[in-house]
Design an enzyme around this catalytic site. Structure first.
Site, PDB file in Angstrom:
ATOM      1  N   LYS A 189       0.862  -1.182   0.000  1.00 45.81           N
ATOM      2  CA  LYS A 189       0.000   0.000   0.000  1.00 45.81           C
ATOM      3  C   LYS A 189       0.903   1.240   0.000  1.00 45.81           C
ATOM      4  O   LYS A 189       0.821   2.122   0.844  1.00 45.81           O
ATOM      5  CB  LYS A 189      -0.933  -0.023   1.220  1.00 45.81           C
ATOM      6  N   ASP A 245      -2.227 -12.269   5.282  1.00 39.30           N
ATOM      7  CA  ASP A 245      -3.245 -12.945   6.076  1.00 39.30           C
ATOM      8  C   ASP A 245      -4.610 -12.822   5.402  1.00 39.30           C
ATOM      9  O   ASP A 245      -5.352 -13.804   5.240  1.00 39.30           O
ATOM     10  CB  ASP A 245      -3.279 -12.324   7.473  1.00 39.30           C
TER      11      ASP A 245
END
Length: 358
Positions: A189, A245
């Site tokens: 990000k 995850d």
């Protein structure tokens, strides 16, 4: 082959028992497999008021590999954070120095119609998601809940990565890509987070050592969308702890069920902890309906990565596929016209198929 077996909580003991059947079948053929059992998670708390008892960590450290079921249960939700089952999992990863989490998302042709996406979108899917496992916001300090000057409560966590942490997992990612289709997508990000900007810089630098690998970068929100829009564009996805995850769980549904996804968590010497990607599912524990195939496939990964027995890994994978070809299905992958099969019966069927696979 010294293997520590940690059944854990919920459906953990049931699914691990099926994987142990496979190991027992291999041992009967002459493989030098030694199994030792210990508690972790809620079972660790019940036994020693600690989700990772000292003797469990010691056993794992002196073993060559660890087979783990799952941790967690509703009855432990009220415990202090340090005593909750999930802390046992985080601590054993840290204690063993496991930094590279390999989560393959492979769709068996027999399960194409079990995916929530159209078969033509997912047919032939074969992605390897590599998640960094010991850094990021899950382990960053400081963290906690505090009271601000104005008296308002605030929760806070810290995301950070060191250069060495990024480099070592990136090296693993490029090495995996070299053995596959030589494509690696690094997910971050970087348009918002300084940690991700740094991640991208280091991954780009490591890529110079692997000129044959096509490197691309993608923001995590776009990657989440692309996984359901056009998942076959990916070969190897490299990402940090929290993004990995989330994305690996999303990818699991492309394959029809999270009950089909194994995982390996490796240290620098390929010592590993092997477990299914799914959780402890306490709501179905003891009902003989859990899917043990992800746990059995985790044993295949163990043979491949820790013990360097590619031949055995392929035999186990072939046995799983042959079992699916026979039409056997647990509840989570059940389709019209197939034979509904319980946890133990599925384990028995895989062992039978394994013994018939040369």
């Amino acid at each position: 082959m010294k293997i520590a077996v940690l059944p854990g909580d919920g459906i953990g003991p049931e699914i691990v028992a099926q994987a142990v059947k496979v190991l027992a079948a291999l041992r009967s053929e002459g493989m030098p497999i030694e199994l030792s059992y210990a508690h972790i998670g809620g079972a660790g708390y019940d036994a020693a008021q600690d989700p990772l008892p000292d003797e469990t960590l010691a056993l794992a450290q002196r073993s060559d590999a660890v087979l783990l079921g799952a941790v967690g249960g509703y009855q432990y939700d009220g415990l202090p954070r340090a005593q909750r089952p999930e802390q046992g999992l985080l601590r054993i990863r840290k204690g063993l120095g496991l930094f590279a989490n390999l989560r393959p998302a492979l769709l068996y042709p027999e399960l194409a119609s079990a995916s929530t996406l159209r078969p033509e979108v997912v047919a032939g899917l074969d992605i390897m998601i590599l998640r960094e496992l010991t850094g990021d916001i899950y382990f960053g300090q400081p963290r906690g809940i505090r009271i601000l000057d104005n008296g308002e409560r605030q929760g806070f966590d810290t995301m950070h990565y060191t250069e060495s942490e990024i480099r070592r997992v990136a090296q693993v990612g490029f090495q995996i890509a070299m053995k596959r289709n030589k494509k690696l997508c690094s997910v971050d990000k970087a348009n918002v987070l300084d940690t991700s900007l740094f991640w991208r810089e280091i991954v780009t630098d490591v890529a110079k050592q692997y000129p044959d690998v096509e490197l691309s970068h993608m923001y995590v929100d776009n990657a989440a969308m692309q996984l359901v829009r056009s998942p076959k564009q990916f070969d190897v996805i490299l990402t940090g702890n929290i993004f990995g995850d989330i994305l690996s769980d999303e990818a699991s549904m492309l394959t029809g069920s999270i009950g089909m996804l194994p995982s390996a968590s490796l240290d620098a010497n390929n010592k590993g902890l092997y477990e299914p990607c799914h959780g402890s599912a306490p709501d179905i524990a003891g009902k003989d309906i859990a899917n043990p195939l992800a746990t059995i496939l985790s044993v295949a990964m163990m043979m491949r990565y820790t013990f360097a027995r590619e031949d055995i890994a392929q035999r186990i994978e072939a046995a799983v596929r042959r079992t699916l070809q026979q039409g056997l299905r647990t509840t989570d992958i059940m389709e019209t016209g197939m034979q509904k099969t319980g946890t133990a019966a599925m384990g028995d069927a895989v062992v039978k198929s394994l013994q018939s696979v040369p």
